[in-house]
Write an enzyme that holds these catalytic residues in place. Sequence first.
Site, PDB file in Angstrom:
ATOM      1  N   ASN A 193       6.533 -12.972  29.066  1.00  0.00           N
ATOM      2  CA  ASN A 193       6.507 -12.077  27.911  1.00  0.00           C
ATOM      3  C   ASN A 193       7.863 -11.409  27.794  1.00  0.00           C
ATOM      4  O   ASN A 193       8.387 -10.871  28.776  1.00  0.00           O
ATOM      5  CB  ASN A 193       5.422 -11.008  28.050  1.00  0.00           C
ATOM      6  CG  ASN A 193       5.432 -10.018  26.891  1.00  0.00           C
ATOM      7  OD1 ASN A 193       6.203  -9.062  26.876  1.00  0.00           O
ATOM      8  ND2 ASN A 193       4.591 -10.261  25.903  1.00  0.00           N
TER       9      ASN A 193
ATOM     10  N   THR B 241       3.568 -13.613  23.363  1.00  0.00           N
ATOM     11  CA  THR B 241       3.646 -12.231  22.889  1.00  0.00           C
ATOM     12  C   THR B 241       2.255 -11.602  22.938  1.00  0.00           C
ATOM     13  O   THR B 241       1.241 -12.297  22.834  1.00  0.00           O
ATOM     14  CB  THR B 241       4.170 -12.126  21.448  1.00  0.00           C
ATOM     15  OG1 THR B 241       3.147 -12.604  20.532  1.00  0.00           O
ATOM     16  CG2 THR B 241       5.434 -12.956  21.257  1.00  0.00           C
ATOM     17  N   GLU B 242       2.218 -10.294  23.074  1.00  0.00           N
ATOM     18  CA  GLU B 242       0.948  -9.576  23.086  1.00  0.00           C
ATOM     19  C   GLU B 242       0.227  -9.646  21.751  1.00  0.00           C
ATOM     20  O   GLU B 242      -0.978  -9.368  21.667  1.00  0.00           O
ATOM     21  CB  GLU B 242       1.159  -8.114  23.491  1.00  0.00           C
ATOM     22  CG  GLU B 242       2.057  -7.301  22.574  1.00  0.00           C
ATOM     23  CD  GLU B 242       3.531  -7.334  22.987  1.00  0.00           C
ATOM     24  OE1 GLU B 242       4.193  -6.298  22.849  1.00  0.00           O
ATOM     25  OE2 GLU B 242       3.996  -8.392  23.445  1.00  0.00           O
ATOM     26  N   ALA B 243       0.944 -10.023  20.693  1.00  0.00           N
ATOM     27  CA  ALA B 243       0.305 -10.176  19.388  1.00  0.00           C
ATOM     28  C   ALA B 243      -0.624 -11.379  19.361  1.00  0.00           C
ATOM     29  O   ALA B 243      -1.569 -11.432  18.561  1.00  0.00           O
ATOM     30  CB  ALA B 243       1.364 -10.307  18.294  1.00  0.00           C
TER      31      ALA B 243
END
Length: 580
Positions: free
Chosen positions: A363, A393-395
Site C-alpha cells: 500500500n 489502495t484502501e479504496a
Amino acid sequence: LRVALRTGVVTIMASRSVARRTKVIQGHIASGNEKHQHVHASTASTYAENNERMVLGLALCDSSIPDPTSKVITADQAAALVPDGTTITVGGFVGCGGAETLLNAIRRRHDATSRPRNLSLVFGISVGDKLGRGTDALAKEGLVSSLTYAWIGTAPGLLKLVNNNKVTAWNLPFGAMSHLFRDIAANKPGPITKIGLGTFVDPREKGGKVNSATVENRVELVHMNGEEYCWYKAFPIHVALLRGTTADAQGNVSMEHEALYFDVLNQAMAAKNCGGLVIVQVERIAQSLPARLVHIPGVMVDHIVVSPPETHLQSFASAQYDPSLSGELRQPSSAIVPMKPGEKRIMAHRAMFELAEPNMLVNLGVGTPEGVSIMAMTHSHQNRLASSAILSTEAGSLGGTPGGGLLFGAAFNPTATLPSSTILDFYQGGAIGLACLGMAEVDCFGNVNVSNFGAGRMPGCGGFVDISQSAQKVIFMGTLTSGGLRTSVKNGKLVIEQEGKHRKFVNSVNEKTFAASSAGSRPVLYITERCVFRLTSQGLVLIEVAPGIEVENVLENMDFKPLIPTEGPGAMDRRIFEMA
C-alpha cells in the site's frame, strides 16, 4: 398521444411517490423537525425533460416491462425529500464517485428556501476538486451542523466550517467509517477493534473530536478478555445519496463505468435498514441489467436520478471517461516517465529496496510514497523482487498502477476491484506486506502526525491509522526539514544547497496519527532524503546516512537526539545517488 398521456402518468406517479416517501422518512427522525413541504411534480430543468424522454422511450418498447417511473425522479425532487435534521451519507473517494447532481440540488434548494438545514453529514473520504465541487457543495453554515469523516482534504469549505466551530466534527479512521456503514446496516453496535488505540482517536486522547464545539463521545474504550479495544459507536442514517452507472426498471444499479465500488452497497443497506431513504444518481436507464452486474439491488433503492454528464464525471481529474480505470478495458501502458532527480526520488529509491519478498502486497500513501511504484518499474534491475509487488489502495483497487492526485485510490488497469470495507478487512487482518506512508511530524518515541498540521490544516487521517497499525512492515517517508529545502547530488554525494525552515523531527507531535506503541515487533523505518531511522523499544535509532552528509548535520536539524549505534550509522546505498 401515447407519449403525452405517458408523460402525465410520469408526473403523477413521481409526485405521489415523492409525497409518500417524505412522510415515511419524517417518521424516523427525532421529534421537533418541522414538517416538510410537498414536492412540486414539475420542473423546468432541461435535463429532467430529457430524462423523462429517455425513460419513456424504454418503457414504451414493451408494455410488460415494469414501469420505472415509480423510482425515477428529478434531482430537485430528490432534494425536496431531505428533511431538516437528517443524517445523510454520501459516497466516493478523493476525486471519484461523488453524487454531484444530488449534492448540487440540495445546495440549490437550501440557497432558495433555507431548507434543508442542520444536516449531519457522514462520509469516509471527501470527493471534490478542492475548488468547491463535490462534497463541498454542502459547505454552508446552517445547511450542515455536524460532520463525521475519515478525510476531508478535497472539501476545504467544509474544513473551514470545522475550523470556525460552525459544526461539530469527528475524524475517525477510514476502516472504522467503512465498517460503521456495514454494522449500521446489520443493526450492530459498531466496530470493536484495536485500530486507533494510542492515536488521537483513542478516547483517552481526543476521541476523534476535531474542534472545541464537539463534546459527544463517538469512540469508547472497552475491554474484552483482558485486552483494550476502541468501540466506534453506531448511529442511525436517514438518507444515502449515492451514485452508479446504470439503473434498470426495478431500480437495480450497476457500477461498470465507476473507478471503484467505494462503500455504496453498505451505505445503501444502512439507510434502508434505518427506515431511511436511498437515492442513486446514474448516467443512464436500461430495461434490465444482468444479475451479476448489479451492485446495489433495487430492493435497497427508493429513487433514481439520471444525471447530466457534466455532473457525472468519472473523476474530477478529467472530463473524459477512462475505461482503464473502471476495468472495462486494459489499455497498453504508456512509456514510464522516470522520476526527476530530487529528494522524492531519493526516498522512493531507498524504499524500493524494502520490497524484499516476491508478490508482496503493498500500500502506497499519497504524495512522496507514490514514487515507489515508479522506481520499482524503472530500477527493478537493482531489486528483482520489486517488479512482482502487487500494489493496492484502501479504496479497493488491487493490482495495476495506482493513480495520484484526484485519482488517488483508483488504479489504471487494476487486476481486481473490491468494496472498501472488504479490502480494509483484508488489510486489518495483516495482509499488507509493506506500507509506504508519508510523515509530517515525528517525535522521539516514533509517533507520527499526518492528520493535523496546525493553523487549520487538518485533512484527517484517512486510511493511515488502519494501514500503519496492521501492515507487516511500515515505512514513513518525508524530508528531514521542510519549507525551502533544496538539495542536489554531485559526484554521488548529497549536497544540502539550502536548509528547510521547519523541522519535522520534533519533541512532541501535534497529533498522533501513528502510535509507536502499536508497532510491537513489526519493523518500522523512517526514510528521509539524507538519513534513515529505525524504531526500537527505546526510540529512534539513526541507522543510515547519505554519502556526503555528516551525522552532525542530521542532529542539528532535529529537536531531539536519536540513538546512534556504537559503530556509527551505516551508509545509504550509493546506487540511490547515481542519478542517471
